[in-house]
Write a protein that holds these residues in place. Structure first.
Motif, PDB file in Angstrom:
ATOM      1  N   GLU A 221       0.847  -1.185   0.000  1.00  5.85           N
ATOM      2  CA  GLU A 221       0.000   0.000   0.000  1.00  5.85           C
ATOM      3  C   GLU A 221       0.882   1.234   0.000  1.00  5.85           C
ATOM      4  O   GLU A 221       1.880   1.305   0.727  1.00  5.85           O
TER       5      GLU A 221
ATOM      6  N   THR B  46       0.900   5.676  -0.174  1.00  2.00           N
ATOM      7  CA  THR B  46       0.208   6.956  -0.126  1.00  2.00           C
ATOM      8  C   THR B  46       0.919   7.839  -1.135  1.00  2.00           C
ATOM      9  O   THR B  46       2.106   8.142  -0.986  1.00  2.00           O
TER      10      THR B  46
ATOM     11  N   LYS C 291      -4.444   6.940  -0.856  1.00  2.00           N
ATOM     12  CA  LYS C 291      -4.048   5.552  -0.594  1.00  2.00           C
ATOM     13  C   LYS C 291      -4.247   4.729  -1.861  1.00  2.00           C
ATOM     14  O   LYS C 291      -5.318   4.762  -2.472  1.00  2.00           O
ATOM     15  N   CYS C 292      -3.200   3.985  -2.248  1.00  2.00           N
ATOM     16  CA  CYS C 292      -3.235   3.175  -3.465  1.00  2.00           C
ATOM     17  C   CYS C 292      -2.721   1.783  -3.144  1.00  2.00           C
ATOM     18  O   CYS C 292      -1.654   1.648  -2.530  1.00  2.00           O
ATOM     19  N   GLY C 293      -3.440   0.753  -3.556  1.00  2.00           N
ATOM     20  CA  GLY C 293      -3.036  -0.619  -3.295  1.00  2.00           C
ATOM     21  C   GLY C 293      -2.961  -1.436  -4.569  1.00  2.00           C
ATOM     22  O   GLY C 293      -3.050  -0.897  -5.683  1.00  2.00           O
TER      23      GLY C 293
ATOM     24  N   THR D 291      -3.932  -0.850  -8.599  1.00  4.23           N
ATOM     25  CA  THR D 291      -4.021   0.568  -8.942  1.00  4.23           C
ATOM     26  C   THR D 291      -3.060   0.888 -10.082  1.00  4.23           C
ATOM     27  O   THR D 291      -1.909   0.455 -10.078  1.00  4.23           O
TER      28      THR D 291
ATOM     29  N   THR E 290       5.399   4.651   1.764  1.00  6.36           N
ATOM     30  CA  THR E 290       4.819   3.334   2.020  1.00  6.36           C
ATOM     31  C   THR E 290       5.290   2.833   3.376  1.00  6.36           C
ATOM     32  O   THR E 290       6.481   2.803   3.655  1.00  6.36           O
ATOM     33  N   GLU E 291       4.338   2.476   4.218  1.00  2.00           N
ATOM     34  CA  GLU E 291       4.677   1.879   5.516  1.00  2.00           C
ATOM     35  C   GLU E 291       4.842   0.365   5.377  1.00  2.00           C
ATOM     36  O   GLU E 291       5.638  -0.243   6.079  1.00  2.00           O
ATOM     37  N   SER E 292       4.101  -0.227   4.438  1.00  2.00           N
ATOM     38  CA  SER E 292       4.110  -1.682   4.270  1.00  2.00           C
ATOM     39  C   SER E 292       5.237  -2.162   3.362  1.00  2.00           C
ATOM     40  O   SER E 292       5.613  -3.327   3.402  1.00  2.00           O
TER      41      SER E 292
END
Length: 152
Positions: free
Chosen positions: A84, A86, A91-93, A96, A111-113
């Motif tokens: 994911e 930003t 927010k884009c997953g 996208t 991105t945190e993930s």
């Protein structure tokens, strides 16, 4: 490359057009990219022999990776495969697609993930801006974000 793939590219019709380049992502090494936490596997990029090739490949972003707002005089398309992001506050997953025109500004990305995306960058049809591979996608050592030009 397997014999099956080689044979698959052959066609009984005679032509001067080159056959497709066939490669597998596992045969390509990860390279250091200009922004913190990013590495890439470039499937194609401009060369002296073929300056019209696009930059195309995978970008892997580690958790916490980011890039600042910056602009380009070429066009590009991103397809998010994993993770994911930003991007410009949105927010884009996975699934996208982002289409960047010519010229364009890339908004701030975080991105945190962590995640993975497929990108294609191609010469700007209106500006004539060329994509940049050398010293952007194949860096021996990453520069600081502050020392990077953000207007190209």
């Amino acid at each position: 490359m397997t014999e099956d793939k080689q044979n698959h590219t052959q066609d009984s019709r005679a032509t001067d057009d080159p056959p497709p380049r066939i490669m597998h992502i596992d045969d390509i090494e990860w390279e250091t990219i200009r922004w913190p936490g990013e590495t890439g596997k470039m499937l194609s990029h401009p060369t002296e022999e073929d300056p019209t090739l696009p930059n195309a490949g995978l970008l892997r972003l580690e958790p916490g990776a980011y890039h600042p707002w910056h602009r380009h005089d070429f066009a590009q398309v991103w397809y998010i495969l994993e993770g994911e992001f930003t991007i410009g506050g949105v927010k884009c997953g996975p699934g996208t697609v982002l289409q960047h025109g010519d010229p364009h500004c890339e908004p701030e990305l975080h991105t945190e993930s962590g995640g993975l995306m497929f990108i294609v960058q191609y010469p700007g049809p209106t500006t004539g801006g060329k994509v940049i591979y050398d010293k952007r996608f194949n860096m021996a050592k990453r520069k600081t974000v502050e020392s990077e030009r953000i207007d190209l």
